[in-house]
Design a protein around this motif. Structure first.
Motif, short mmCIF file in Angstrom:
data_model
loop_
_atom_site.label_atom_id
_atom_site.label_comp_id
_atom_site.label_asym_id
_atom_site.label_seq_id
_atom_site.Cartn_x
_atom_site.Cartn_y
_atom_site.Cartn_z
N GLN A 1 0.87 -1.17 0.00
CA GLN A 1 0.00 0.00 0.00
C GLN A 1 0.91 1.22 0.00
O GLN A 1 1.86 1.29 0.77
N ILE A 2 0.62 2.14 -0.91
CA ILE A 2 1.46 3.35 -0.96
C ILE A 2 0.58 4.57 -0.72
O ILE A 2 -0.43 4.77 -1.40
N ARG A 3 0.98 5.35 0.28
CA ARG A 3 0.22 6.56 0.58
C ARG A 3 1.10 7.78 0.36
O ARG A 3 2.20 7.85 0.92
N THR A 4 0.60 8.74 -0.44
CA THR A 4 1.28 10.03 -0.53
C THR A 4 0.58 10.92 0.50
O THR A 4 -0.23 10.44 1.29
N ASP A 5 0.85 12.23 0.47
CA ASP A 5 0.20 13.13 1.42
C ASP A 5 -1.31 13.17 1.24
O ASP A 5 -2.04 13.42 2.21
N THR A 6 -1.79 12.92 0.04
CA THR A 6 -3.23 13.10 -0.20
C THR A 6 -3.91 11.95 -0.93
O THR A 6 -5.10 12.03 -1.20
N ALA A 7 -3.19 10.89 -1.25
CA ALA A 7 -3.82 9.79 -2.00
C ALA A 7 -3.19 8.46 -1.63
O ALA A 7 -2.11 8.41 -1.05
N ALA A 8 -3.91 7.36 -1.95
CA ALA A 8 -3.42 6.03 -1.63
C ALA A 8 -3.64 5.08 -2.80
O ALA A 8 -4.65 5.17 -3.51
N THR A 9 -2.69 4.19 -3.01
CA THR A 9 -2.86 3.10 -3.98
C THR A 9 -2.40 1.81 -3.32
O THR A 9 -1.73 1.85 -2.29
N TYR A 10 -2.77 0.68 -3.93
CA TYR A 10 -2.32 -0.61 -3.39
C TYR A 10 -2.24 -1.60 -4.52
O TYR A 10 -2.82 -1.39 -5.60
N SER A 11 -1.53 -2.67 -4.30
CA SER A 11 -1.53 -3.75 -5.29
C SER A 11 -2.28 -4.94 -4.71
O SER A 11 -2.17 -5.24 -3.52
N LYS A 12 -3.07 -5.58 -5.56
CA LYS A 12 -3.86 -6.74 -5.12
C LYS A 12 -2.94 -7.96 -5.05
O LYS A 12 -2.24 -8.28 -6.00
N GLU A 13 -2.91 -8.59 -3.87
CA GLU A 13 -2.09 -9.79 -3.70
C GLU A 13 -2.96 -10.87 -3.08
O GLU A 13 -3.73 -10.61 -2.17
#
Ligand SMILES: *Cc1c(COP(=O)(O)O)cnc(C)c1O
Length: 404
Positions: free
Chosen positions: A312-324
């Motif tokens: 899971q990667i979070r910047t100051d204002t957004a988040a993304t993740y990879s499905k595992e």
């Protein structure tokens, strides 16, 4: 899996409204007290509703004095001032909390020093607090929040404060009705504060209250909250005043809610226990507490085991993740819940990671700060009193499928 989601979706279509994290639960009794404010024309910051909530709540919590104010935040501001915090003073402050715990320190020109959490309650870590007193021995104030309705480790915290002659302020905004060794949250600070914000365990739509055993402090806070008027024939002022008193109309809503505090707590406790049972086969834990504590379970929270965390990667204002496969993360769970019109929330982002507070000191005894780790792996589950058993079963199913 797609089919299960469709099935869940159909079930959820039957839900008329969005499922909220925590929304007001009203009982109509409140209207009688609101109406009495109208009928008596006390459309004011003076009135019977205000006197009554101060009397009932101070008695309930076990404190000599209560002052009802316009919000938890304004109550904390006056807690800060009346504790004697002056511009430039260091204050040890909970790191993992809502910003309203810290902002009042800034209004008063103080320097917050953030203290990490521990894993047993997620609240201020006594070991980190000890370390902070070694590093900043002249510090005379501690601002502590009880997260998500779980009391802090008060035996240790209070005795550390005593050793160092430090004044404790208890931010009990989230923990009204919770107990520690049989004592109500709200008795532990020299001053303690509760909130009647719309999402709290009981609400006035807004409002807050300061609690203390010091008559002098209560009188001073009451005076500051009503423009700091001195006893004189004209407007006479010796202090900078504030307009922070609660309205008698709002106090009527609070007055009508107080008798339902226990009912709300038992609904939230059942919700917590059903989540706990529902997740017992998953690599997760719920927000923790010690056996000498009875939380009010304001919010139920989930912590994903390290081994089951996807990237899971979070910047100051957004988040993304990879499905595992076999893994998930808070972002995936929250986005999936949102797609079903269900509200969850990330754990309160630690203060030392907030752009506005990142330059203030942070004290931890852990290799990876506990607050950062809980923020990374944790989330707040939908915790509304009005969630039905069927709705909760669906929420649990949706979350289980995130681990597929
Ligand atoms: C809600 C909250 C506050 C602020 O209360 P308001 O009544 O919204 O001003 C302060 N501290 C914590 C920890 C809270 O959750």
């Amino acid at each position: 899996m797609i089919f299960l989601f469709i099935a869940a979706n159909q079930q959820l279509e039957a839900f008329k409204n969005k499922i909220w994290l925590s929304s007001p639960t009203m009982h109509w009794d409140e209207m009688n007290y609101v109406k009495s404010a109208y009928d008596s024309n006390w459309m004011s910051t003076i009135g019977e509703n205000i006197d009554e909530i101060e009397r009932i709540i101070s008695q309930k919590i076990g404190r000599k004095y209560a002052v009802a104010l316009s919000s938890g935040t304004t109550a904390l501001h006056l807690a800060v001032i009346s504790s004697g915090i002056k511009p430039g003073d260091n204050v040890f402050c909970s790191d993992m909390t809502f910003a309203a715990t810290v902002n009042p320190l800034m209004y008063a020109g103080a320097n917050p020093i953030f203290i990490d959490s521990e894993y047993e309650t997620w609240n201020m870590c006594p070991k980190a607090l000890r370390k902070a007193f070694e590093k900043y021995p002249d510090t005379k104030f501690v601002m502590l929040a009880n997260l998500y309705g779980t009391p802090s480790k008060f035996d240790e915290i209070v005795s550390i404060c005593k050793e160092h002659n430090a004044v404790l302020i208890e931010d009990a905004a989230e923990s009204f009705g919770a107990t520690y060794n049989g004592k109500q949250s709200g008795v532990f600070g020299y001053v303690s504060v509760i909130s009647f914000n719309c999402n709290k365990i009981i609400t006035g739509s807004s409002g807050g209250m300061l609690l203390t055993d010091s008559k002098e402090t209560a009188d001073f806070v009451r005076k500051l909250s009503t423009q700091a008027r001195e006893n004189a024939p004209w407007y006479q002022h010796e202090f900078v005043g504030y307009n922070y008193r609660i309205s008698n109309v709002i106090a009527g809503v609070v007055r009508g809610q107080v008798p339902f505090l226990e009912e709300h707590i038992s609904q939230k406790t059942e919700l917590f226990n059903r989540y706990k049972d529902g997740f017992n086969s998953l690599p997760v834990t719920m927000n923790p507490f010690d056996e000498n504590m009875v939380p009010n379970h304001w919010l139920s929270c989930l912590l994903i085991d390290k081994s089951a965390m996807s990237r899971q990667i979070r910047t100051d204002t957004a988040a993304t993740y990879s499905k595992e496969s076999g893994k998930t993360c808070p972002t995936e769970i929250l986005e999936t819940l949102a797609s079903f019109n269900i509200e969850g929330r990330p754990i309160w982002k630690p203060m030392h990671l907030q752009p506005v507070y990142k330059d203030y000191p942070f004290v931890s005894v852990a290799e990876t700060p506990v607050s950062e780790d809980v923020f990374e792996r944790g989330l707040c589950l939908p915790s509304d009193n009005k969630i039905t058993i069927e709705q909760q079963e669906t929420i649990i199913e949706i979350i289980k499928h995130c681990f597929d």
